[in-house]
Design an enzyme around this catalytic site. Structure first.
Site, PDB file in Angstrom:
ATOM      1  N   CYS A 138      31.877  41.134  47.343  1.00  0.00           N
ATOM      2  CA  CYS A 138      32.616  39.948  47.916  1.00  0.00           C
ATOM      3  C   CYS A 138      31.818  39.071  48.601  1.00  0.00           C
ATOM      4  O   CYS A 138      31.098  39.494  49.463  1.00  0.00           O
ATOM      5  CB  CYS A 138      33.805  40.564  48.587  1.00  0.00           C
ATOM      6  SG  CYS A 138      34.856  39.382  49.215  1.00  0.00           S
ATOM      7  N   CYS A 190      33.104  39.186  52.511  1.00  0.00           N
ATOM      8  CA  CYS A 190      33.021  40.034  53.359  1.00  0.00           C
ATOM      9  C   CYS A 190      31.648  41.271  52.910  1.00  0.00           C
ATOM     10  O   CYS A 190      31.330  42.054  53.951  1.00  0.00           O
ATOM     11  CB  CYS A 190      34.095  40.836  53.919  1.00  0.00           C
ATOM     12  SG  CYS A 190      34.641  41.931  52.211  1.00  0.00           S
ATOM     13  N   CYS A 196      40.148  41.534  47.267  1.00  0.00           N
ATOM     14  CA  CYS A 196      39.280  42.361  47.638  1.00  0.00           C
ATOM     15  C   CYS A 196      40.115  43.296  48.753  1.00  0.00           C
ATOM     16  O   CYS A 196      40.808  42.863  49.549  1.00  0.00           O
ATOM     17  CB  CYS A 196      38.019  41.550  48.466  1.00  0.00           C
ATOM     18  SG  CYS A 196      37.117  42.607  49.446  1.00  0.00           S
ATOM     19  N   CYS A 254      38.961  42.586  52.519  1.00  0.00           N
ATOM     20  CA  CYS A 254      39.409  41.417  53.442  1.00  0.00           C
ATOM     21  C   CYS A 254      40.390  40.435  52.809  1.00  0.00           C
ATOM     22  O   CYS A 254      40.692  39.439  53.361  1.00  0.00           O
ATOM     23  CB  CYS A 254      38.031  40.460  53.334  1.00  0.00           C
ATOM     24  SG  CYS A 254      37.606  39.565  52.001  1.00  0.00           S
ATOM     25  N   CYS A 261      39.166  39.250  35.264  1.00  0.00           N
ATOM     26  CA  CYS A 261      38.705  38.163  35.028  1.00  0.00           C
ATOM     27  C   CYS A 261      38.430  37.491  36.345  1.00  0.00           C
ATOM     28  O   CYS A 261      39.297  37.056  37.089  1.00  0.00           O
ATOM     29  CB  CYS A 261      39.643  37.070  34.329  1.00  0.00           C
ATOM     30  SG  CYS A 261      39.222  35.809  33.700  1.00  0.00           S
TER      31      CYS A 261
END
Length: 135
Positions: A48, A51, A97, A100, A122
């Site tokens: 991510c 984070c 995510c 976060c 996607c």
């Protein structure tokens, strides 16, 4: 839902570029075929961008020709959270995510891709950061 990483909006704005903020925190979508990881074949882990949580691996990335990086499975079952998305006049499954809450993209299934899960995560390139495997 409380996340392990929570920050005030002003801090997210300060830490992310305007385009990163739009996608990760406001659920925007980068234009198709423009992301840096759309055609990447480099081996490694995709984390991510907001984070640093590890989300996907190159081993589950596949060519879907949809304009965004596609994966058939997250790195770990609890790496992402799936949320019903009724925006834009349709029902989709948003991928966030799990650490976060940042928007990553959407997951689709039953499209007929020859993958073990029949799913296509996607994901916006701008929401990811690739950490290449050493060696």
């Amino acid at each position: 839902m409380p996340y392990d990483v929570e920050k005030p909006d002003e801090q997210w704005r300060a830490e992310l570029s305007p385009s990163e903020y739009a996608v990760l925190r406001q659920a925007a979508t980068e234009p198709a075929f423009t992301g840096e990881y759309t055609d990447t074949r480099t081996e490694g882990v995709y984390s991510c961008r907001a984070c640093g949580a590890e989300l996907f691996t190159s081993g589950t990335k596949f060519e879907s020709h949809c304009g965004w990086p596609s994966f058939y499975d997250p790195k770990d079952t609890d790496a992402v959270e799936l949320v019903e998305d009724r925006s834009h006049g349709m029902v989709r499954t948003e991928v966030r995510c799990a650490r976060c809450g940042s928007h990553l993209g959407h997951v689709f299934e039953g499209e007929g891709y020859p993958t073990p899960t029949d799913q296509r995560y996607c994901i916006n390139s701008i929401s990811l950061r690739l950490q290449p495997t050493d060696g």
